[in-house]
Design an enzyme around this catalytic site. Structure first.
Site, PDB file in Angstrom:
ATOM      1  N   LYS A  54       0.835  -1.199   0.000  1.00 41.71           N
ATOM      2  CA  LYS A  54       0.000   0.000   0.000  1.00 41.71           C
ATOM      3  C   LYS A  54       0.871   1.251   0.000  1.00 41.71           C
ATOM      4  O   LYS A  54       0.619   2.199  -0.752  1.00 41.71           O
ATOM      5  CB  LYS A  54      -0.934   0.000   1.220  1.00 41.71           C
ATOM      6  CG  LYS A  54      -2.043  -1.050   1.116  1.00 41.71           C
ATOM      7  CD  LYS A  54      -2.825  -1.237   2.421  1.00 41.71           C
ATOM      8  CE  LYS A  54      -3.808  -2.400   2.286  1.00 41.71           C
ATOM      9  NZ  LYS A  54      -4.553  -2.667   3.546  1.00 41.71           N
ATOM     10  N   GLN A  98      -4.523  -1.546   9.794  1.00 39.98           N
ATOM     11  CA  GLN A  98      -4.445  -2.855   9.161  1.00 39.98           C
ATOM     12  C   GLN A  98      -4.948  -3.934  10.122  1.00 39.98           C
ATOM     13  O   GLN A  98      -4.537  -3.988  11.278  1.00 39.98           O
ATOM     14  CB  GLN A  98      -2.995  -3.147   8.743  1.00 39.98           C
ATOM     15  CG  GLN A  98      -2.814  -4.428   7.970  1.00 39.98           C
ATOM     16  CD  GLN A  98      -3.428  -4.382   6.577  1.00 39.98           C
ATOM     17  OE1 GLN A  98      -3.395  -3.366   5.895  1.00 39.98           O
ATOM     18  NE2 GLN A  98      -4.026  -5.489   6.169  1.00 39.98           N
ATOM     19  N   ASP A 121     -10.862   2.764   4.274  1.00 37.70           N
ATOM     20  CA  ASP A 121     -11.263   1.353   4.203  1.00 37.70           C
ATOM     21  C   ASP A 121     -12.787   1.217   4.122  1.00 37.70           C
ATOM     22  O   ASP A 121     -13.303   0.154   3.777  1.00 37.70           O
ATOM     23  CB  ASP A 121     -10.766   0.592   5.450  1.00 37.70           C
ATOM     24  CG  ASP A 121      -9.515  -0.244   5.168  1.00 37.70           C
ATOM     25  OD1 ASP A 121      -9.208  -0.466   3.975  1.00 37.70           O
ATOM     26  OD2 ASP A 121      -8.864  -0.662   6.137  1.00 37.70           O
TER      27      ASP A 121
END
Ligand code: NAD
Length: 310
Positions: A54, A98, A121
């Site tokens: 990412k 994460q 997200d």
């Protein structure tokens, strides 16, 4: 006959090129690049790979990238403190924590600490609610957006189509079902308690698998002419399993025999290729698109922040 392979990697790299141009335009107007922060707690090896990817993708597209690595034993206060700091950082437009988090940290609490307008997200209840209501001013989850992007790229007609999703998680199955519904598909959502899975999936003109069980969906699960999107990613190391699941892919089996491990999806690729119209590979299907959509969400959040005057 053999199905078309839906090359997610190629689609993702085209999208990333476009994102880089749009990010440059943003930087010119805002006087700063769009910024993405990722909080990583602990030592989960797969998470470290994902986070590195990412960060690299963000930098390659001209974004500012900040990775906050915290130790396995980081306290709840420390993690929430970092989230609060990033939430208040005007150079950071998008942020995520994460998953999975180490035991002892509550993922729901942590995700709710991310402000909805930076929640790239798309996991915050406010954004999940907006998706449910069809309100476009939220941020939608990346992997489901990747599924929709690939279907669009494949030219799949969604209106009125029979779509079956296997897996009802909050991060993939459920949001994908809402997005397909929004595009007027007739949606069926299957899960571990579904009776006679094959009877249901065989009706699917669009079949989306998000389960995490390698090769769960075989020839008999796929309707002839279906478009098959395989979100699942599992690592397998057992040779008999690899021989079974990589049947019809001699080059990949050869690589497995050299390396001793490989990644496979929820769909038996070789069998699906014999029946379907189009199939996504694993790896190289939805995975790369997820990262592209993360940057897309970050730029969207950045443009909104700029429009609000910050
Ligand atoms: P999850 O474990 O949260 O959910 C799995 C779902 O599958 C559950 O709803 C369960 O009911 C269903 N299920 C389990 N066994 C089943 C069975 N035998 N028959 C029918 N349904 C069954 O998983 P998730 O987080 O949604 O992830 C699913 C897969 O997608 C995993 O392999 C994951 O690694 C992968 N994934 C990939 C990406 C990406 O490509 N970037 C992103 C997220 C998840």
């Amino acid at each position: 006959v053999s199905a078309a392979i839906l090359d997610g990697k190629a689609v993702a790299s085209r999208r990333l090129e476009r994102l880089a141009a749009d990010a440059a335009s943003f930087t010119g107007r805002a006087g700063r690049p769009p910024g993405l922060a990722v909080v990583l707690v602990g030592e989960d090896p797969a998470s470290h790979v994902y986070v590195r990817n990412k960060g690299r993708a963000a930098e390659a597209a001209g974004f500012r990238s900040e990775i906050v690595r915290l130790p396995e034993d980081a306290s709840r206060e420390r993690v929430l403190g970092e989230i609060e700091r990033l939430a208040g950082d005007r150079g950071i437009d998008g942020m995520l924590v994460q998953l999975p988090l180490p035991a002892g940290l509550d993922p729901v609490e942590v995700q709710r600490a991310v402000p909805p307008d930076k929640d790239v997200d798309g996991f915050h209840p406010v954004n999940a609610g907006k998706l449910l209501l069809g309100d476009d001013d939220g941020l939608a989850p990346c992997t489901p957006r990747g599924v929709m992007a690939l279907l669009e790229e494949a030219g799949t007609d969604l209106s009125g189509a029979e779509a079956v999703i296997v897996g009802r998680s909050n991060i993939v199955g459920k949001p994908v079902s809402l997005m397909l519904l929004r595009r007027h598909a007739t949606v069926t959502l299957c899960h571990s308690r579904t009776r006679d899975l094959a009877a249901v999936t065989r009706r699917a003109e669009i079949l989306v698998a998000a389960v995490g069980v390698p090769g769960l969906l075989r020839r008999q699960h796929v309707k002839p002419g279906a478009v098959v999107i395989d979100v699942g990613i599992s690592r397998i190391t057992e040779q008999a399993r690899a021989e079974e699941l990589l049947a019809g892919q001699p080059r990949r089996l050869e690589r497995f025999l050299r390396k001793g491990h490989t990644l496979v999806g929820d769909v038996h690729f070789g069998e699906a290729m014999e029946v379907a119209a189009a199939v996504t590979p694993v790896p190289g299907g939805i995975g790369p698109l997820t990262v592209a959509m993360l940057l897309d969400n970050t730029l969207l959040a950045a443009e909104r922040a700029l429009a609000r005057g910050r």
